[in-house]
Design an enzyme around this catalytic site. Structure first.
Site, PDB file in Angstrom:
ATOM      1  N   ASN A  10       6.248  33.253  20.652  1.00 25.53           N
ATOM      2  CA  ASN A  10       6.347  31.897  21.376  1.00 25.53           C
ATOM      3  C   ASN A  10       6.394  30.916  20.312  1.00 25.53           C
ATOM      4  O   ASN A  10       5.887  30.674  19.433  1.00 25.53           O
ATOM      5  CB  ASN A  10       4.779  31.470  22.010  1.00 25.53           C
ATOM      6  CG  ASN A  10       4.732  29.989  22.506  1.00 25.53           C
ATOM      7  OD1 ASN A  10       5.068  29.211  22.067  1.00 25.53           O
ATOM      8  ND2 ASN A  10       3.898  30.216  23.808  1.00 25.53           N
ATOM      9  N   GLU A  37       8.095  29.490  25.683  1.00 24.86           N
ATOM     10  CA  GLU A  37       8.098  28.084  25.539  1.00 24.86           C
ATOM     11  C   GLU A  37       9.165  27.559  24.732  1.00 24.86           C
ATOM     12  O   GLU A  37       9.023  26.887  23.495  1.00 24.86           O
ATOM     13  CB  GLU A  37       6.678  27.891  24.626  1.00 24.86           C
ATOM     14  CG  GLU A  37       5.943  26.603  25.157  1.00 24.86           C
ATOM     15  CD  GLU A  37       4.601  26.422  24.650  1.00 24.86           C
ATOM     16  OE1 GLU A  37       4.069  25.474  24.825  1.00 24.86           O
ATOM     17  OE2 GLU A  37       3.848  27.381  24.066  1.00 24.86           O
ATOM     18  N   ASP A 150       3.834  35.947  25.925  1.00 24.97           N
ATOM     19  CA  ASP A 150       2.448  35.267  25.474  1.00 24.97           C
ATOM     20  C   ASP A 150       1.598  35.414  26.803  1.00 24.97           C
ATOM     21  O   ASP A 150       2.064  34.669  27.802  1.00 24.97           O
ATOM     22  CB  ASP A 150       2.826  33.790  25.304  1.00 24.97           C
ATOM     23  CG  ASP A 150       1.573  33.038  25.077  1.00 24.97           C
ATOM     24  OD1 ASP A 150       0.386  33.637  25.439  1.00 24.97           O
ATOM     25  OD2 ASP A 150       1.826  31.738  24.746  1.00 24.97           O
ATOM     26  N   ASN A 152      -1.489  34.431  27.419  1.00 18.89           N
ATOM     27  CA  ASN A 152      -2.705  33.554  27.602  1.00 18.89           C
ATOM     28  C   ASN A 152      -3.708  33.987  27.930  1.00 18.89           C
ATOM     29  O   ASN A 152      -4.317  33.598  28.940  1.00 18.89           O
ATOM     30  CB  ASN A 152      -2.092  32.415  28.358  1.00 18.89           C
ATOM     31  CG  ASN A 152      -1.427  31.098  27.723  1.00 18.89           C
ATOM     32  OD1 ASN A 152      -1.835  30.770  26.655  1.00 18.89           O
ATOM     33  ND2 ASN A 152      -0.422  30.469  28.274  1.00 18.89           N
ATOM     34  N   ASP A 221      -0.746  37.373  22.542  1.00 16.88           N
ATOM     35  CA  ASP A 221       0.660  37.774  22.458  1.00 16.88           C
ATOM     36  C   ASP A 221       0.671  39.199  22.369  1.00 16.88           C
ATOM     37  O   ASP A 221       0.211  39.855  21.636  1.00 16.88           O
ATOM     38  CB  ASP A 221       1.299  37.460  21.463  1.00 16.88           C
ATOM     39  CG  ASP A 221       1.614  35.850  21.462  1.00 16.88           C
ATOM     40  OD1 ASP A 221       2.437  35.039  22.061  1.00 16.88           O
ATOM     41  OD2 ASP A 221       0.925  35.374  20.570  1.00 16.88           O
ATOM     42  N   ASP A 250       2.410  27.454  16.492  1.00 18.70           N
ATOM     43  CA  ASP A 250       0.962  28.021  16.343  1.00 18.70           C
ATOM     44  C   ASP A 250       1.002  29.204  16.839  1.00 18.70           C
ATOM     45  O   ASP A 250      -0.174  29.922  16.404  1.00 18.70           O
ATOM     46  CB  ASP A 250       0.163  27.216  17.289  1.00 18.70           C
ATOM     47  CG  ASP A 250       0.603  26.980  18.702  1.00 18.70           C
ATOM     48  OD1 ASP A 250       1.812  27.372  19.060  1.00 18.70           O
ATOM     49  OD2 ASP A 250       0.200  26.016  19.299  1.00 18.70           O
ATOM     50  N   HIS A 251       1.959  30.189  16.981  1.00 18.97           N
ATOM     51  CA  HIS A 251       2.055  31.429  17.123  1.00 18.97           C
ATOM     52  C   HIS A 251       2.749  32.189  16.113  1.00 18.97           C
ATOM     53  O   HIS A 251       3.594  31.435  15.588  1.00 18.97           O
ATOM     54  CB  HIS A 251       2.702  31.957  18.364  1.00 18.97           C
ATOM     55  CG  HIS A 251       2.088  31.459  19.786  1.00 18.97           C
ATOM     56  ND1 HIS A 251       1.356  32.324  20.820  1.00 18.97           N
ATOM     57  CD2 HIS A 251       1.748  30.004  20.162  1.00 18.97           C
ATOM     58  CE1 HIS A 251       0.865  31.620  21.609  1.00 18.97           C
ATOM     59  NE2 HIS A 251       1.392  30.388  21.483  1.00 18.97           N
TER      60      HIS A 251
END
Length: 264
Positions: A10, A37, A150, A152, A221, A250-251
């Site tokens: 991501n 994303e 991802d 989530n 993930d 942030d991933h």
């Protein structure tokens, strides 16, 4: 079966993180990459830059948020599906599928679902149900399949540094976890957890409260393998160094290695 390194990442804004992505591709040289994303229209996708780095690509963009792409090293992905079936009114760019290096690759960006309860959480669960329904045939396919992206979802408490600050978050809700478990119950293999059943592994560290510096992460993930592919799995990991780079997502990229022979 080829020896393959398959990754999901991501990027949290493709144009903003393009130097980070290109540096990672150069250093790690994955064979197949699922990106999420993108946060950009199809017309803004950096196909030229990625081609110069040795990667063919297909993509499904969307302005400002969402967006998924599949990259193939020294090859061109052959698209087989764009978007999940089951809701013709859903215009979000969250699923893309292609044949790459002998593997059917499903790249997904499951809805975040926050705030919950509410319409965003309802959409998350409805999207998850569509994924579960569609994945059933992929799982039973004689062809090797990976569903990477991802999700989530934090599957269990072992997949988060501490639940205390996240108890109301959509990623940890019982409904989210139950959907993920139902997907696994079809017969999918969660690659990282399969190889590291007792270890805390994280793929995401948010930008708040020094979570990266304190290794306060989450595992959201995932790379799920069907029975035709899972016997070839022999290695998995997280390229955490990418999260430490300037202007990082942030991933961090999460990856597996597939061997040419079944693991005994």
């Amino acid at each position: 079966m080829k020896n393959l390194r398959i990754a999901t990442f991501n990027v949290n804004g493709l144009r903003a993180r393009l130097p980070n992505l290109l540096e990672w591709l150069k250093r790690e040289q994955p064979d197949i990459v699922c990106l999420q994303e993108l946060k950009s229209l199809d017309s803004a996708f950096p196909a030229t830059e990625l081609g110069a780095a040795g990667y063919g690509a297909i993509w499904h963009g969307q302005a400002a948020w969402n967006g998924v792409a599949i990259l193939a090293r020294d090859a061109q992905p052959l698209e087989s599906r764009r978007g999940l079936p089951g809701d013709p009114e859903d215009k979000h760019s969250r699923y893309l599928e292609a044949a790459v290096h002998g593997v059917l690759v499903g790249c997904l960006y499951l809805p975040n679902g926050n705030p919950q309860p509410g319409p965003k959480f309802d959409y998350k669960l409805a999207w998850f149900e569509r994924l579960i329904a569609y994945a059933k045939d992929l799982q039973s396919s004689d062809h090797p399949v990976v569903l990477a992206g991802d999700y989530n979802v934090v599957p269990t408490d072992m997949d988060i540094y501490n639940t205390r600050s996240w108890l109301k978050d959509a990623l940890l809700q019982p409904e989210s976890r139950e959907c993920y478990q139902r997907l696994l119950d079809q017969g999918w293999t969660d690659s990282l957890r399969h190889l590291y059943p007792e270890e805390r592994l994280y793929t995401f560290w948010d930008y708040f409260r020094q979570h990266w510096q304190s290794n306060s992460g989450l595992r959201i993930d995932h790379l799920l393998l069907n029975p035709a592919l899972s016997p070839y799995l022999y290695e998995a990991g997280v390229d955490a160094w990418v999260r430490n780079e300037p202007h990082a997502s942030d991933h961090a990229p999460t990856w597996i290695r597939i061997g040419s022979r079944k693991k005994r």
